[in-house]
Design an enzyme around this catalytic site. Structure first.
Site: not given
Length: 505
Positions: A254, A266, A277, A336, A338, A340
């Site tokens: 990811k 967020k 992330d 949020d 996102e 996946r």
């Protein structure tokens, strides 16, 4: 940092030119040289005999300009039973003892007859204790430590484990570097350039942009990226260590280089940590760096969907429905969730390689942090043998994971009235429903999902990337290469054809 492995006695270690020497002393046996009365061993034995060093692992005693010892500073440290965890604890404590003095550029780490896994643990602990991030500092204080000589009783007996440890350090530090960089210094385009820097040494790299991704039909990936001015990048890495016909392992990382949450914004507090992330993407880059050093007889493909998740005027909205590469439509109830969405298209793309296994790595859910904290990564798998191999690799690499459930009933939460599937299923079992979403896009391929939301970085005063799960992935791939040598390499023809996979979707 340069690591060297040498066969050294305690006397030889004490005669080596260095700024500091760390001598590990286990409970069983003698950390020095039983047959010799060298100054270093005599000093250590006397300190132990007189009770100046307690027996608990991590307890240390320091000396300066010890007579007959060439390194200026010496640290004697207890390492308990000599196991990997106790050795890591001891080395970390010894580095604490060296802090505050003049910089140590050359270090001798004397391990004696400790077992191979302890040697591996010591190398990783040295790297961890001496790591410094400097890229965006105006007056950086770079890592002082430049050279480490690791002394052991028998070099030949631990050489392969040492080589793995050094390669893992190289990979883990590359992963840390890119995860630690602020998002404006680690855009999707920057990640693509980092991947291109790995080319050669058995690695080939291909980078796709928005037009190519749109032509492929990666509608879920495009939806996440459309709110940002930064163009997406889909990075494809190939490590070729076996014949072209041999089915590869595919790693999918990811690569959300910054996650605002999109329209489902967020909270402001701690949002800066969303630069981490892309920890899954960073771990794939780091693993390929390690592969380039180790050259196992295995084929590995790395896939990194990289983009930002921003709340721009073109951003995807809650309730929007998009079509994924698999053909399945997705109702985006929460922007949020996102990760996946970009992963599902990459997982579908992975099947064109007819892989022997697919492993995705993602900082996916806060729910996994609640479940497992910062100690173990969450492991989900549709194949028991793959799950077992990853669990064993994580334990061996001191980078542990924990298997989580994938019962069919969890998928009920993802039902949608407006699409084939929703991208979230509510708060309950959030890590599991996220994995169930991803499972829809792998079908019959052996697949595992590592949720590293709790293990990819640390917060607080020690804020920074950990480089996990590079150690786990490197160990798994080496084990897989060894299994392939023993059992034979699976040919791509053992995987379903492209026609049958497309029909399944």
């Amino acid at each position: 940092m340069d690591f060297q492995l040498k066969t050294l006695t305690a006397h030889e270690a004490a005669s080596t030119e260095a700024d500091a020497l760390i001598l590990l002393w286990p409970d069983a046996g003698d950390g020095g040289d039983a047959a010799q009365a060298d100054p270093l061993t005599l000093w250590a034995r006397q300190a132990l005999a007189e009770g100046d060093l307690k027996a608990e692992p991590g307890q240390w005693l320091a000396a300066h300009r010890l007579p007959g010892v060439r390194p200026r500073r010496v640290v004697l440290v207890r390492c308990g039973d000599g196991s990997a965890p106790r050795v890591r604890q001891a080395v970390s404590a010894a580095f604490g003892a060296l802090k505050g003095g003049s910089p140590v550029r050359r270090l001798v780490l004397q391990l004696g007859a400790l077992p191979p896994l302890a040697v591996r643990s010591a190398v990783l602990a040295v790297a961890e204790a001496s790591y410094r991030y400097t890229t965006t500092l105006s007056e950086p204080q770079p890592r002082a430590l430049a050279a480490v000589t690791v002394g052991v009783a028998n070099r030949e007996g631990v050489q392969s484990t040492f080589d793995e440890a050094v390669a893992t350090v190289r990979g883990q530090e590359l992963a840390k570097e890119w995860a630690n960089r602020p998002a404006n210094h680690a855009t999707p385009s920057d990640l693509a350039e980092a991947a291109k820097a790995l080319q050669g040494r058995g690695i080939a790299v291909e980078v796709l942009g928005p037009k190519e991704v749109a032509k492929l039909g990666m509608g879920a990936f495009l939806a996440v990226a459309q709110g940002s001015d930064q163009p997406l990048r889909f990075i494809v890495l190939h490590y070729r260590g076996a014949a072209k016909s041999v089915a590869p392992v595919v790693l999918v990382g990811k690569g959300i280089t910054f996650d605002t949450g999109g329209i489902s914004l967020k909270p402001a507090a701690d949002m800066d940590e969303m630069k981490f992330d892309m920890g899954g993407a960073a771990s794939v880059l780091g693993t390929f760096e390690a592969l380039a050093h180790l050259r196992p007889a295995l084929n590995v493909v790395g896939l990194i969907p990289a983009c930002e998740n921003m709340p721009g005027g073109r951003a995807v909205k809650p309730g929007d429905v998009v079509r994924s590469l698999s053909g399945q439509t997705i109702e985006i109830l929460n922007t949020d969730a996102e990760g996946r969405l970009i992963l599902c298209d990459a997982l579908t793309y992975a099947q064109r390689f007819q892989p022997r296994a697919v492993i995705d790595i993602a900082t996916l859910t806060g729910a996994c942090v609640i479940a497992l904290g910062q100690v173990r990564s969450g492991l989900f798998a549709n194949d028991d043998e793959l799950a077992r191999a990853l669990l064993e690799a994580g334990d061996a690499a001191a980078d542990p994971c924990w298997r989580m459930p994938l019962d069919e009933e969890y998928g009920e939460a993802l039902k949608s009235s407006f699409a084939d599937v929703a991208n979230v299923g509510g708060r309950a079992a959030g890590a599991v429903t996220a994995a169930k979403f991803l499972q829809r896009f792998v079908k019959d391929v052996p697949w595992a999902h590592l949720d590293i939301a709790g293990t990819a970085w640390k917060s607080g005063k020690d804020k920074g990337a950990t480089g996990r799960p590079v150690p786990l992935l490197v160990r798994y791939l080496l084990d897989e290469a060894a299994r392939a040598q023993t059992q034979g390499q699976p040919d791509r023809s053992t995987r379903p054809s492209k026609r049958s996979r497309r029909a399944a979707h």
